[in-house]
Design an enzyme around this catalytic site. Structure first.
Site, PDB file in Angstrom:
ATOM      1  N   SER A 101       5.910  -1.912  -2.010  1.00  0.00           N
ATOM      2  CA  SER A 101       5.907  -2.906  -3.102  1.00  0.00           C
ATOM      3  C   SER A 101       4.859  -2.586  -4.171  1.00  0.00           C
ATOM      4  O   SER A 101       3.867  -3.293  -4.295  1.00  0.00           O
ATOM      5  CB  SER A 101       5.723  -4.322  -2.548  1.00  0.00           C
ATOM      6  OG  SER A 101       4.647  -4.434  -1.637  1.00  0.00           O
ATOM      7  N   GLY A 143       0.836  -1.205   0.000  1.00  0.00           N
ATOM      8  CA  GLY A 143       0.000   0.000   0.000  1.00  0.00           C
ATOM      9  C   GLY A 143       0.865   1.246   0.000  1.00  0.00           C
ATOM     10  O   GLY A 143       2.081   1.177   0.228  1.00  0.00           O
TER      11      GLY A 143
HETATM   12  N1  ATP Z   1      -7.058   1.419  10.240  1.00  0.00           N
HETATM   13  C1  ATP Z   1      -5.829   1.942  10.282  1.00  0.00           C
HETATM   14  N2  ATP Z   1      -4.765   1.143  10.113  1.00  0.00           N
HETATM   15  C2  ATP Z   1      -3.504   1.637  10.124  1.00  0.00           C
HETATM   16  N3  ATP Z   1      -3.194   2.925  10.296  1.00  0.00           N
HETATM   17  C3  ATP Z   1      -4.218   3.799  10.466  1.00  0.00           C
HETATM   18  C4  ATP Z   1      -5.569   3.341  10.464  1.00  0.00           C
HETATM   19  N4  ATP Z   1      -6.357   4.408  10.659  1.00  0.00           N
HETATM   20  C5  ATP Z   1      -5.539   5.464  10.780  1.00  0.00           C
HETATM   21  N5  ATP Z   1      -4.237   5.118  10.673  1.00  0.00           N
HETATM   22  C6  ATP Z   1      -3.081   6.034  10.777  1.00  0.00           C
HETATM   23  O1  ATP Z   1      -2.410   6.073   9.522  1.00  0.00           O
HETATM   24  C7  ATP Z   1      -0.991   6.251   9.688  1.00  0.00           C
HETATM   25  C8  ATP Z   1      -0.269   5.113   8.980  1.00  0.00           C
HETATM   26  O2  ATP Z   1       1.136   5.286   9.047  1.00  0.00           O
HETATM   27  P1  ATP Z   1       2.179   4.076   8.832  1.00  0.00           P
HETATM   28  O3  ATP Z   1       3.524   4.587   9.206  1.00  0.00           O
HETATM   29  O4  ATP Z   1       1.676   2.852   9.510  1.00  0.00           O
HETATM   30  O5  ATP Z   1       2.104   3.862   7.248  1.00  0.00           O
HETATM   31  P2  ATP Z   1       2.969   2.905   6.320  1.00  0.00           P
HETATM   32  O6  ATP Z   1       1.985   2.261   5.390  1.00  0.00           O
HETATM   33  O7  ATP Z   1       3.837   2.003   7.123  1.00  0.00           O
HETATM   34  O8  ATP Z   1       3.848   3.938   5.488  1.00  0.00           O
HETATM   35  P3  ATP Z   1       5.345   3.775   4.879  1.00  0.00           P
HETATM   36  O9  ATP Z   1       5.209   2.988   3.614  1.00  0.00           O
HETATM   37  O10 ATP Z   1       5.772   5.187   4.610  1.00  0.00           O
HETATM   38  O11 ATP Z   1       6.205   3.104   5.898  1.00  0.00           O
HETATM   39  C9  ATP Z   1      -0.745   6.277  11.186  1.00  0.00           C
HETATM   40  O12 ATP Z   1      -0.665   7.612  11.610  1.00  0.00           O
HETATM   41  C10 ATP Z   1      -2.001   5.591  11.760  1.00  0.00           C
HETATM   42  O13 ATP Z   1      -2.298   6.007  13.073  1.00  0.00           O
END
Ligand code: ATP
Ligand code: MG
Length: 189
Positions: free
Chosen positions: A90, A16
């Site tokens: 990815s 994602g």
């Molecule tokens: N259902 C949910 N699941 C996950 N995160 C959520 C949800 N709802 C809100 N959020 C918020 O969305 C953000 C997600 O950030 P995160 O660092 O987990 O993204 P990521 O996909 O790992 O990004 P990256 O690829 O840059 O590492 C966080 O601030 C989290 O609190």
């Protein structure tokens, strides 16, 4: 603590956009899987890029190499009974399909949030820079993201809490008999 060696390995592959919620959900899964005594390992894009693949950038070629190396690790772990929780942008379907073909019990999880939502979240402040043209090859802005064609699990993080998203994934793993059924310690946020 009891180690559940009777369960098979698997590869839970979260894909994602940046900021969609992959790491947030992976950390919740880690908490829960530890509490249930599961054999598992967490592989995360940011961590891997500081170690195993620190020589790589974000061109298509380097992104593919990044995932190929992770795939190799996930192959070794999953075939030896370890559940791998993988969180990587990815963006290319072909490479995700390559991981599927090379690992045991691959589960594609689309961690989905609309582009405007992840831009608003801007967890790392990178969208602002990418939109200003300061970061090239930024997925969703100046680089493609190929949404999974047929993911096993589709999570909409703009419509549910992280704990609800993690719980849906745990329920799937339970139904597949990949983890023991248990009372979840995750608190609904
Ligand atoms: N259902 C949910 N699941 C996950 N995160 C959520 C949800 N709802 C809100 N959020 C918020 O969305 C953000 C997600 O950030 P995160 O660092 O987990 O993204 P990521 O996909 O790992 O990004 P990256 O690829 O840059 O590492 C966080 O601030 C989290 O609190
Ligand atoms: Mg992350």
């Amino acid at each position: 603590m009891t180690q559940h060696n009777e369960y098979p390995g698997y590869v839970l592959w979260m894909t994602g956009l940046s900021g969609a919620g992959k790491t947030t959900i992976a950390l919740l899964l880690e908490q829960e899987l530890k509490a249930r005594g599961c054999n598992f390992e967490r592989l995360d894009g940011d961590v891997v890029r500081e170690s195993l693949t620190r020589d790589l950038g974000f061109s298509k070629e380097d992104r593919d190499k990044n995932i190929e190396r992770v795939s190799f690790v996930a192959k070794l772990l999953s075939r030896n009974g370890v559940g791998c929780v993988c969180s990587f942008i990815s963006p290319y379907q072909a490479v995700r399909d390559m991981v599927r073909a090379n690992t045991t019990n691959f589960i594609e999880v689309f961690i989905d949030a609309p582009l405007n939502v992840v831009i608003d979240r801007d967890v790392k402040g990178m969208y602002k820079k990418a939109i200003a043209g300061e970061i090239p090859n930024f997925t969703g802005i100046s680089d493609p993201f190929e949404a999974p064609a047929q993911p096993e699990i589709h999570i909409h993080t703009d419509r549910e809490t992280p704990a609800e998203s993690a719980q849906r994934i745990l329920t799937y793993l339970e139904k597949q008999n990949f983890i023991p059924v248990g009372e979840s310690i995750l608190q609904p946020a």
